[in-house]
Motif scaffolding. Structure first.
Motif, PDB file in Angstrom:
ATOM      1  N   VAL A  17     -60.430  -2.657 -15.701  1.00 14.35           N
ATOM      2  CA  VAL A  17     -60.874  -1.545 -15.248  1.00 14.35           C
ATOM      3  C   VAL A  17     -62.024  -0.853 -16.153  1.00 14.35           C
ATOM      4  O   VAL A  17     -63.226  -0.362 -15.636  1.00 14.35           O
ATOM      5  CB  VAL A  17     -59.799  -0.420 -15.213  1.00 14.35           C
ATOM      6  N   VAL A  18     -61.862  -1.146 -17.475  1.00 12.86           N
ATOM      7  CA  VAL A  18     -62.962  -0.523 -18.444  1.00 12.86           C
ATOM      8  C   VAL A  18     -64.111  -1.465 -18.227  1.00 12.86           C
ATOM      9  O   VAL A  18     -65.331  -0.816 -18.210  1.00 12.86           O
ATOM     10  CB  VAL A  18     -62.441  -0.505 -20.000  1.00 12.86           C
ATOM     11  N   ALA A  19     -63.840  -2.699 -17.941  1.00 15.27           N
ATOM     12  CA  ALA A  19     -65.154  -3.536 -17.800  1.00 15.27           C
ATOM     13  C   ALA A  19     -65.907  -3.180 -16.559  1.00 15.27           C
ATOM     14  O   ALA A  19     -67.275  -3.040 -16.474  1.00 15.27           O
ATOM     15  CB  ALA A  19     -64.886  -4.846 -17.601  1.00 15.27           C
ATOM     16  N   ALA A  20     -65.199  -2.678 -15.515  1.00 18.75           N
ATOM     17  CA  ALA A  20     -65.954  -2.035 -14.236  1.00 18.75           C
ATOM     18  C   ALA A  20     -66.698  -0.706 -14.493  1.00 18.75           C
ATOM     19  O   ALA A  20     -67.719  -0.673 -13.939  1.00 18.75           O
ATOM     20  CB  ALA A  20     -64.890  -1.906 -13.100  1.00 18.75           C
ATOM     21  N   LEU A  21     -66.125   0.126 -15.366  1.00 19.59           N
ATOM     22  CA  LEU A  21     -66.628   1.229 -15.711  1.00 19.59           C
ATOM     23  C   LEU A  21     -67.933   1.148 -16.668  1.00 19.59           C
ATOM     24  O   LEU A  21     -68.839   1.668 -16.303  1.00 19.59           O
ATOM     25  CB  LEU A  21     -65.745   2.132 -16.815  1.00 19.59           C
ATOM     26  N   PHE A  22     -67.733   0.131 -17.541  1.00 20.65           N
ATOM     27  CA  PHE A  22     -69.099  -0.080 -18.122  1.00 20.65           C
ATOM     28  C   PHE A  22     -70.333  -0.632 -17.294  1.00 20.65           C
ATOM     29  O   PHE A  22     -71.571  -0.253 -17.312  1.00 20.65           O
ATOM     30  CB  PHE A  22     -68.948  -1.081 -19.422  1.00 20.65           C
ATOM     31  N   ALA A  23     -69.755  -1.421 -16.515  1.00 23.94           N
ATOM     32  CA  ALA A  23     -70.877  -2.099 -15.365  1.00 23.94           C
ATOM     33  C   ALA A  23     -71.314  -0.867 -14.568  1.00 23.94           C
ATOM     34  O   ALA A  23     -72.573  -1.048 -14.101  1.00 23.94           O
ATOM     35  CB  ALA A  23     -70.241  -3.176 -14.471  1.00 23.94           C
ATOM     36  N   LEU A  24     -70.638   0.060 -14.225  1.00 31.69           N
ATOM     37  CA  LEU A  24     -71.163   0.917 -13.222  1.00 31.69           C
ATOM     38  C   LEU A  24     -71.969   2.157 -14.024  1.00 31.69           C
ATOM     39  O   LEU A  24     -73.068   2.621 -13.395  1.00 31.69           O
ATOM     40  CB  LEU A  24     -69.946   1.720 -12.442  1.00 31.69           C
ATOM     41  N   PHE A  25     -71.305   2.489 -15.145  1.00 33.92           N
ATOM     42  CA  PHE A  25     -71.877   3.889 -15.757  1.00 33.92           C
ATOM     43  C   PHE A  25     -72.896   3.527 -17.046  1.00 33.92           C
ATOM     44  O   PHE A  25     -73.450   4.416 -17.410  1.00 33.92           O
ATOM     45  CB  PHE A  25     -70.709   4.788 -16.078  1.00 33.92           C
ATOM     46  N   LEU A  26     -72.808   2.562 -17.695  1.00 37.38           N
ATOM     47  CA  LEU A  26     -73.564   2.342 -18.820  1.00 37.38           C
ATOM     48  C   LEU A  26     -75.192   2.266 -18.533  1.00 37.38           C
ATOM     49  O   LEU A  26     -75.507   1.241 -17.765  1.00 37.38           O
ATOM     50  CB  LEU A  26     -73.052   1.097 -19.573  1.00 37.38           C
ATOM     51  N   THR A  84     -69.445  -7.899 -20.709  1.00 37.67           N
ATOM     52  CA  THR A  84     -68.770  -9.419 -20.944  1.00 37.67           C
ATOM     53  C   THR A  84     -67.659  -9.349 -22.036  1.00 37.67           C
ATOM     54  O   THR A  84     -66.669  -9.802 -21.771  1.00 37.67           O
ATOM     55  CB  THR A  84     -69.877 -10.366 -21.528  1.00 37.67           C
ATOM     56  N   ALA A  85     -67.800  -8.238 -23.110  1.00 36.76           N
ATOM     57  CA  ALA A  85     -66.973  -7.957 -24.201  1.00 36.76           C
ATOM     58  C   ALA A  85     -65.377  -7.589 -23.535  1.00 36.76           C
ATOM     59  O   ALA A  85     -64.509  -8.080 -23.755  1.00 36.76           O
ATOM     60  CB  ALA A  85     -67.503  -7.092 -24.897  1.00 36.76           C
ATOM     61  N   MET A  86     -65.764  -6.588 -22.738  1.00 34.99           N
ATOM     62  CA  MET A  86     -64.479  -5.945 -21.833  1.00 34.99           C
ATOM     63  C   MET A  86     -63.802  -7.259 -20.835  1.00 34.99           C
ATOM     64  O   MET A  86     -62.694  -7.107 -20.638  1.00 34.99           O
ATOM     65  CB  MET A  86     -64.883  -4.727 -21.005  1.00 34.99           C
ATOM     66  N   CYS A  87     -64.550  -7.923 -20.292  1.00 39.03           N
ATOM     67  CA  CYS A  87     -63.905  -8.849 -19.532  1.00 39.03           C
ATOM     68  C   CYS A  87     -63.195 -10.146 -20.373  1.00 39.03           C
ATOM     69  O   CYS A  87     -62.337 -10.580 -20.276  1.00 39.03           O
ATOM     70  CB  CYS A  87     -65.012  -9.892 -18.810  1.00 39.03           C
ATOM     71  N   ALA A  88     -63.988 -10.219 -21.515  1.00 42.34           N
ATOM     72  CA  ALA A  88     -62.811 -11.100 -22.561  1.00 42.34           C
ATOM     73  C   ALA A  88     -61.771 -10.562 -23.043  1.00 42.34           C
ATOM     74  O   ALA A  88     -60.952 -11.134 -23.341  1.00 42.34           O
ATOM     75  CB  ALA A  88     -63.919 -11.498 -23.635  1.00 42.34           C
ATOM     76  N   TRP A  89     -61.788  -9.247 -23.168  1.00 42.62           N
ATOM     77  CA  TRP A  89     -60.258  -8.517 -23.748  1.00 42.62           C
ATOM     78  C   TRP A  89     -59.383  -8.750 -22.596  1.00 42.62           C
ATOM     79  O   TRP A  89     -58.375  -8.948 -22.574  1.00 42.62           O
ATOM     80  CB  TRP A  89     -60.747  -6.994 -23.959  1.00 42.62           C
ATOM     81  N   CYS A  90     -60.026  -8.614 -21.238  1.00 48.13           N
ATOM     82  CA  CYS A  90     -58.849  -8.882 -20.193  1.00 48.13           C
ATOM     83  C   CYS A  90     -58.168 -10.218 -20.146  1.00 48.13           C
ATOM     84  O   CYS A  90     -57.311 -10.482 -19.716  1.00 48.13           O
ATOM     85  CB  CYS A  90     -59.689  -8.557 -18.939  1.00 48.13           C
ATOM     86  N   LEU A  91     -59.120 -11.329 -20.402  1.00 47.36           N
ATOM     87  CA  LEU A  91     -58.797 -12.872 -20.527  1.00 47.36           C
ATOM     88  C   LEU A  91     -57.716 -12.888 -21.750  1.00 47.36           C
ATOM     89  O   LEU A  91     -56.765 -13.642 -21.633  1.00 47.36           O
ATOM     90  CB  LEU A  91     -60.107 -13.574 -20.615  1.00 47.36           C
ATOM     91  N   ARG A  92     -58.344 -12.269 -22.685  1.00 51.40           N
ATOM     92  CA  ARG A  92     -57.240 -12.435 -23.934  1.00 51.40           C
ATOM     93  C   ARG A  92     -55.785 -11.961 -23.752  1.00 51.40           C
ATOM     94  O   ARG A  92     -54.716 -12.601 -23.900  1.00 51.40           O
ATOM     95  CB  ARG A  92     -57.762 -11.408 -25.114  1.00 51.40           C
ATOM     96  N   PHE A  93     -55.572 -10.861 -22.981  1.00 53.00           N
ATOM     97  CA  PHE A  93     -54.318 -10.285 -22.852  1.00 53.00           C
ATOM     98  C   PHE A  93     -53.787 -11.143 -21.577  1.00 53.00           C
ATOM     99  O   PHE A  93     -52.361 -11.252 -21.516  1.00 53.00           O
ATOM    100  CB  PHE A  93     -54.544  -8.641 -22.264  1.00 53.00           C
ATOM    101  N   LEU A  94     -54.405 -11.472 -20.641  1.00 53.20           N
ATOM    102  CA  LEU A  94     -53.767 -12.445 -19.688  1.00 53.20           C
ATOM    103  C   LEU A  94     -53.247 -13.655 -20.156  1.00 53.20           C
ATOM    104  O   LEU A  94     -52.129 -14.215 -19.914  1.00 53.20           O
ATOM    105  CB  LEU A  94     -54.713 -12.840 -18.677  1.00 53.20           C
ATOM    106  N   CYS A  95     -54.017 -14.428 -21.357  1.00 53.47           N
ATOM    107  CA  CYS A  95     -53.448 -15.375 -21.810  1.00 53.47           C
ATOM    108  C   CYS A  95     -52.291 -15.292 -22.685  1.00 53.47           C
ATOM    109  O   CYS A  95     -51.371 -16.011 -22.810  1.00 53.47           O
ATOM    110  CB  CYS A  95     -54.621 -15.903 -22.588  1.00 53.47           C
ATOM    111  N   LEU A  96     -52.104 -14.091 -23.377  1.00 56.90           N
ATOM    112  CA  LEU A  96     -51.018 -13.717 -24.029  1.00 56.90           C
ATOM    113  C   LEU A  96     -49.915 -13.482 -23.215  1.00 56.90           C
ATOM    114  O   LEU A  96     -48.620 -13.755 -23.515  1.00 56.90           O
ATOM    115  CB  LEU A  96     -51.169 -12.537 -24.724  1.00 56.90           C
ATOM    116  N   ALA A  97     -50.133 -13.001 -21.834  1.00 53.33           N
ATOM    117  CA  ALA A  97     -49.004 -12.858 -21.167  1.00 53.33           C
ATOM    118  C   ALA A  97     -48.420 -13.979 -20.604  1.00 53.33           C
ATOM    119  O   ALA A  97     -47.115 -14.182 -20.439  1.00 53.33           O
ATOM    120  CB  ALA A  97     -49.540 -11.932 -19.950  1.00 53.33           C
ATOM    121  N   CYS A  98     -49.124 -15.268 -20.599  1.00 55.48           N
ATOM    122  CA  CYS A  98     -48.796 -16.469 -19.881  1.00 55.48           C
ATOM    123  C   CYS A  98     -48.215 -17.459 -21.045  1.00 55.48           C
ATOM    124  O   CYS A  98     -47.883 -18.465 -20.764  1.00 55.48           O
ATOM    125  CB  CYS A  98     -49.824 -17.066 -19.016  1.00 55.48           C
ATOM    126  N   GLY A  99     -48.907 -17.307 -22.470  1.00 59.01           N
ATOM    127  CA  GLY A  99     -48.580 -18.287 -23.285  1.00 59.01           C
ATOM    128  C   GLY A  99     -47.460 -18.211 -24.061  1.00 59.01           C
ATOM    129  O   GLY A  99     -46.729 -17.400 -24.049  1.00 59.01           O
TER     130      GLY A  99
END
Length: 444
Positions: A429-438, A310-325
């Motif tokens: 991508v990092v969020a997906a890696l956490f979900a698959l391998f942690l 969930t934390a890594m997904c939130a990082w993705c959202l943070r950067f997306l919002c900066l791109a559009c804000g």
């Protein structure tokens, strides 16, 4: 009830001042570097945090495990870091244009002593809580949240405080002649950081000098959790945490210069949000404080794996919002970006140390906490930040911009949308890696 005799209160005070050291300069440091002629080397200063974290946190953890009580080593590190930061302030006040090598060297000296305090304070807190019979999962977040409060308080102070014509004052407007002398733009941010470090060192003297207790021998535990280096679960976690470290440093190094750059865009000239970037950034820490209070609940209900994904997904959202804000019609996106930081930072940086505390052998807990710093703020942040700096420098450049009142100010101008979208894709991508391998319980 509040009582300084309570160990949780004393640890909360230490965390408050420890993160105030960082809050005084970390988010606005890039603007100071740009004004001093080192704008194209910002990535090296934030990558230095990673380079130092490769060595000093695990070394300090080893010393704390074997020779010195974590609380005492924590105080010594803060004192040495404060002296180094004071030297950096003295240099920057005597040089209008900063030379890379001497200023970088002084900053590295500060980091060499400050970065181990992140792991040492966690080790100290876990040790003292257990000595009082308290559960770290329940008690630690309510202590750690005061670090965020200290960070926010320091950010608000340097965002608005100034010294003009021999007088100290507080200002938020960008129209006053004193506005360009606010500490967020001047070397005074470094002096404030140094003073906060000295206070932190003094506060650590109020903590008991207790060493981590050694567990009684248990063959099963010895086999499954022999050391931070042999457990498969820890190895997987440390490898994954490498990729997460860069997100925090990108945020620390470039968000404030990004928000400040809108002052040089005609559409947003005189905009109060663009002129108070450090203040807007502090919403991130307010969100972090709220998330720190509740992260223990999510860990107990979801497990470590789901919380970190969930934390890594939130990082993705943070950067997306900066791109559009932007500070105008897109202000809500900037605010959402700041709020998402709370989940991104808190969920990962609380779940990570607790996950390591759960898995690591009792004789290596200090080293284990240091390894988190080595992998995330060390290898990950160093390699990632240098790469991120190259990406941003391809699209954006420092240049003098004429502002209202015939004032010229260096700002980081360019196309910021592309870099933020690249970083959002990386976080996904990092969020997906956490979900698959942690290793851990299934998500949700």
């Amino acid at each position: 009830m509040f009582s300084f005799h309570n160990i949780k209160t004393r640890m909360a005070a230490v965390y408050f001042m420890q993160f105030a050291v960082w809050g005084c300069y970390l988010s606005c440091f890039g603007q100071l570097l740009g004004a001093g002629g080192l704008g194209d080397r910002i990535q090296w200063f934030y990558a230095a945090l990673g380079l130092v974290s490769l060595v000093t946190p695990p070394a300090a953890g080893h010393v704390a495990d074997r020779f010195v009580a974590p609380a005492r080593l924590l105080g010594l590190c803060h004192l040495a870091a404060a002296l180094a930061m004071c030297a950096a302030w003295l240099y920057s006040t005597s040089h209008a244009r900063l030379e890379f090598l001497p200023f970088f060297t002084l900053y590295v000296c500060f980091l060499a002593f400050y970065m181990p305090t992140m792991a040492l304070s966690a080790t100290t807190a876990f040790t003292l809580l257990k000595s009082e019979g308290l559960n770290p999962v329940s008690s630690f977040p309510t202590i750690r949240v005061w670090g965020t409060v200290g960070f926010v308080a320091a950010m608000w102070f340097v965002n608005s405080a100034y010294i003009y014509d021999g007088h100290f004052g507080i200002i938020f407007s960008d129209m006053s002649p004193a506005s360009r002398l606010r500490f967020q733009y001047t070397p005074m941010q470094l002096l404030c950081s140094s003073m906060a470090g000295i206070v932190t060192a003094l506060l650590t003297l109020t903590l008991p000098a207790i060493r981590p207790q050694k567990e009684t021998h248990n063959p099963t535990v010895a086999t499954e959790r022999r050391s931070p280096f042999t457990s498969p679960a820890i190895r997987n976690f440390l490898l994954l945490i490498i990729f997460s470290g860069v997100c925090l440093q990108i945020s620390n190094g470039y968000v404030v210069p990004f928000i400040n750059h809108f002052m040089g865009v005609a559409q947003y000239a005189g905009n109060a949000v663009a002129a108070n970037a450090t203040g807007l950034f502090s919403l991130s820490q307010i969100s972090e404080a709220l998330c720190l209070v509740i992260v223990g609940i999510f860990i107990r209900r979801w497990g470590y794996k789901a919380v970190m994904v969930t934390a890594m997904c939130a990082w993705c959202l943070r950067f997306l919002c900066l791109a559009c804000g932007n500070p105008g019609s897109g202000l809500w996106l900037l605010i959402l970006s700041m709020l998402s930081y709370g989940v991104a930072f808190s969920f990962l940086n609380i779940a990570g140390p607790l996950y390591m505390e759960h898995l690591a052998d009792s004789s290596r807990k200090g080293v284990a906490q240091g390894l988190i710093m080595t992998m995330s703020n060390g290898i990950g942040a160093t390699v990632g930040m240098l790469g991120a700096g190259e990406v941003i420098n391809r699209y954006c450049h420092w240049q003098p911009v004429s502002l209202t009142g015939n004032v010229t100010m260096p700002l980081f101008m360019g196309d910021w949308t592309a870099p933020w979208l690249i970083f959002a894709a990386y976080a996904a991508v990092v969020a997906a890696l956490f979900a698959l391998f942690l290793q851990g319980k299934k998500l949700f």
